[in-house]
Each structure stands twice: as C-alpha cells, then as structure tokens.
Design a protein around this motif. Structure first.
Motif, short mmCIF file in Angstrom:
data_model
loop_
_atom_site.label_atom_id
_atom_site.label_comp_id
_atom_site.label_asym_id
_atom_site.label_seq_id
_atom_site.Cartn_x
_atom_site.Cartn_y
_atom_site.Cartn_z
N TYR A 61 -2.14 2.97 3.48
CA TYR A 61 -3.31 2.90 4.35
C TYR A 61 -4.62 2.86 3.55
O TYR A 61 -5.71 2.86 4.15
N ALA A 62 -4.53 2.83 2.21
CA ALA A 62 -5.72 2.97 1.38
C ALA A 62 -6.73 1.85 1.60
O ALA A 62 -7.94 2.09 1.71
N ALA A 63 -6.26 0.61 1.66
CA ALA A 63 -7.20 -0.52 1.83
C ALA A 63 -7.94 -0.41 3.16
O ALA A 63 -9.16 -0.59 3.23
N PHE A 64 -7.20 -0.10 4.21
CA PHE A 64 -7.83 0.04 5.52
C PHE A 64 -8.79 1.23 5.53
O PHE A 64 -9.90 1.14 6.07
N ALA A 65 -8.37 2.36 4.93
CA ALA A 65 -9.23 3.54 4.91
C ALA A 65 -10.54 3.25 4.18
O ALA A 65 -11.62 3.65 4.63
N GLY A 66 -10.46 2.55 3.04
CA GLY A 66 -11.67 2.20 2.31
C GLY A 66 -12.57 1.28 3.11
O GLY A 66 -13.80 1.43 3.11
N TRP A 67 -11.96 0.31 3.78
CA TRP A 67 -12.74 -0.61 4.63
C TRP A 67 -13.41 0.16 5.77
O TRP A 67 -14.59 -0.06 6.06
N LEU A 68 -12.68 1.07 6.41
CA LEU A 68 -13.22 1.82 7.54
C LEU A 68 -14.37 2.72 7.09
O LEU A 68 -15.37 2.86 7.82
N ALA A 69 -14.26 3.30 5.90
CA ALA A 69 -15.36 4.10 5.37
C ALA A 69 -16.60 3.22 5.19
O ALA A 69 -17.73 3.67 5.40
N GLY A 70 -16.38 1.97 4.81
CA GLY A 70 -17.50 1.03 4.67
C GLY A 70 -18.19 0.72 5.98
O GLY A 70 -19.33 0.24 6.00
N GLN A 71 -17.50 1.01 7.08
CA GLN A 71 -18.09 0.81 8.42
C GLN A 71 -18.77 2.08 8.92
O GLN A 71 -19.25 2.13 10.06
N GLY A 72 -18.80 3.12 8.08
CA GLY A 72 -19.53 4.32 8.44
C GLY A 72 -18.70 5.52 8.85
O GLY A 72 -19.24 6.53 9.30
N TRP A 73 -17.37 5.44 8.68
CA TRP A 73 -16.51 6.55 9.07
C TRP A 73 -16.08 7.37 7.86
O TRP A 73 -15.85 6.82 6.78
N ARG A 74 -15.93 8.68 8.06
CA ARG A 74 -15.28 9.51 7.05
C ARG A 74 -13.78 9.46 7.36
O ARG A 74 -13.37 9.72 8.49
N VAL A 75 -12.96 9.14 6.36
CA VAL A 75 -11.54 8.88 6.60
C VAL A 75 -10.68 9.77 5.70
O VAL A 75 -10.95 9.90 4.51
N THR A 76 -9.65 10.37 6.30
CA THR A 76 -8.70 11.18 5.55
C THR A 76 -7.29 10.65 5.77
O THR A 76 -6.89 10.39 6.90
#
Length: 289
Positions: free
Chosen positions: A42-57
């Motif tokens: 899930y790392a690529a998606f998590a990094g992308w989602l953080a780029g959209q303004g979300w904190r992701v764990t």
C-alpha cells in the motif's frame, strides 16, 4: 514516510509506517490490509494520498510482514483474528492521538474492512471506505475460486497447518505465511454462511451492530475473489451503520483490469485513486453530517 514500532496493550510489537502531508492535514487515514498482504503493498497509494493532504498510517498485523520479530519462526506463533483486531485498534488509537479532533477514516482492503466490526474503539472512526471486501463465506466466492476452494479449506489448510505449525502459504503460493490460529479461525469463518458473526456468535454480532460510522463499499465486476453478493453480506453485518455499495467496472475508469488487488497498483493513480480520495472526503458520521 517514517517507520515506527507500536507496542500493543498485550505486548505485541506492530510495525507501522506514517506518511505526513506537507500541509495541515485534511484528515487521518488508517489503511487495514488484506489477508497475507504486507503493508509494503500500500506504500505507493499511501504516499500519493499524503500528497493530497491526508495523514496516512499503514501497518502489519502481528506475525506478518515486519511485525514478525527478526529470526522468529511462525511455528507455534500465537495469534488469531481477535488479536489482529486488537492490533488494528492500537493503530487507530495511535493515529487518533497524533491528530486529535481531526476526522479519522479507515480504508479497509478485503480483511481490512472485516475486522473493524471487532474494534472496541469504533467511536474514534468517522467513516470507512471498504475496497474489494466482502464475506469470505465460500459459497459467495467468485465462480472460478469456488471451484477449488473446497479442497483448500477441507484438505490443504488443515493438513499443511498441522504439519508445519503455521500455514506455509508462500511455499504453497496461497495467501501467504500465516499463524496457525489466524488461518484456522479464518477457515471457520469462511465455512459459515454468516461468516464471522455466525462462527463466533452473539457477542460478535453485537460488536458489528455497535458500529455507527458510515461505510462506503467498492465492489469490482472483475474481482477474481469477491462477488457483489459477498460484499452485500459483509455490509449487512454492520447492521446499524449507514452503508452504501458502489459497483465499478474497469471500463468505467477506461481500464482493462482492476480485480481484487488492482485498486492499489500505480496504474490507478489517474483513475481510481482520485475517486477513492474523493469518497474518503465525503465520509462523515451522521451526527457530523
């Protein structure tokens, strides 16, 4: 991204990764992974989602991925799906403490959308996006899988798990290496028409019924494991939650294939990922809507 180790109240060490947005967070997301799938996936998606303004764990359940202590064998490793729910719970607590007062959403892939019904801190969850998830009851598996699953559950799983002291999925190219307790409990769930609630009884039914967070479930027409019927069966376990199911065909996104694992592949960066981010943003508890 930074890697962290979280110790659960019962002493298990859980490996997790946190992606911080480069601006004030619009929300907090915990990604619960599928059975046998490491958080790396899930790392690529998590990094992308953080780029959209979300904190992701993201995290690995105990006994899997980076949450298996170095040099430790799975033979005799004690863990079941209730333990994995406690791991999930601890990660939710950890994420919520980092951003108190900010909406916290779950993004559950397959098993990751089943276990939240067992969480004791459901009140901290503002909503859940369920991706390619449903009941694992074998009669509700996709047709191709259903033709072989009888052998898997009645022969391969009990024999291999008993011989090895854990389920050697990597060697068998099935699911992945799993603690015996996890695999044998999952087997009981998958053989029961009411899945986890049927296998575990009234106490578990009440836990699912206690969930009040809104749930939006994504079902894919070309999912090789999960059917629409199975998705509805899972959603129905969350009997008091506000639920919605979206059926998605690859052609809807100008894609040839999505399937059970495709939603988190990088070729969805301009297709499904923006829609998932939009759906996450739309989730809110009824009292906050």
């Amino acid at each position: 991204m930074r890697a962290e180790t979280l110790t659960t109240p019962d002493g298990a060490e859980i490996a997790l990764r946190v992606w911080e947005p480069g601006r004030p967070a619009r929300g907090n997301v915990v990604i619960g992974g599928a059975m046998g799938v490491r958080q790396d996936y899930y790392a690529a998606f998590a990094g992308w989602l953080a780029g959209q303004g979300w904190r992701v764990t993201t995290f690995d359940y105990r006994g899997s991925g980076a949450s298996l202590p170095p040099g430790r064998s799975l033979r005799g490793f004690r863990a079941d799906l209730f333990d994995w729910a406690r791991d999930y719970e601890a990660v939710v607590d950890h994420a919520e403490a980092a951003l108190p007062g900010v909406p916290l959403h779950l993004l559950g892939h397959s098993l990751g959308a089943q276990l939240p019904g067992l969480l004791c801190n459901q009140h901290k969850v503002s909503g859940m996006l369920s991706v390619a998830a449903g009941s694992g009851y074998w009669r509700e598996n996709a047709p191709r899988l259903r033709r072989t699953i009888w052998y898997f559950w009645w022969v391969l799983v009990p024999v291999a798990t008993r011989l090895c002291g854990y389920f050697p999925g990597r060697r068998l190219r099935k699911v992945g290496d799993l603690p015996a307790g996890v695999m044998l409990q999952w087997r009981r769930w998958c053989l029961d028409p009411k899945y986890s609630v049927g296998a575990e009884g009234e106490a578990v039914r009440r836990q699912y019924a206690a969930a009040r967070f809104p749930l939006l479930a994504l079902s894919f027409t070309d999912d090789e494991l999960m059917t629409l019927r199975g998705t509805h069966s899972l959603v129905d376990l969350y009997e008091n939650a506000r639920c919605e199911v979206h059926r998605i065909a690859p052609a809807d996104l100008a894609q040839r294939r999505i399937g059970h694992f495709g939603p988190f592949r990088t070729d969805q960066e301009h297709g499904l990922w923006p829609r998932m981010a939009e759906w996450l943003g739309s989730l809110a508890r009824p009292e906050a809507a």
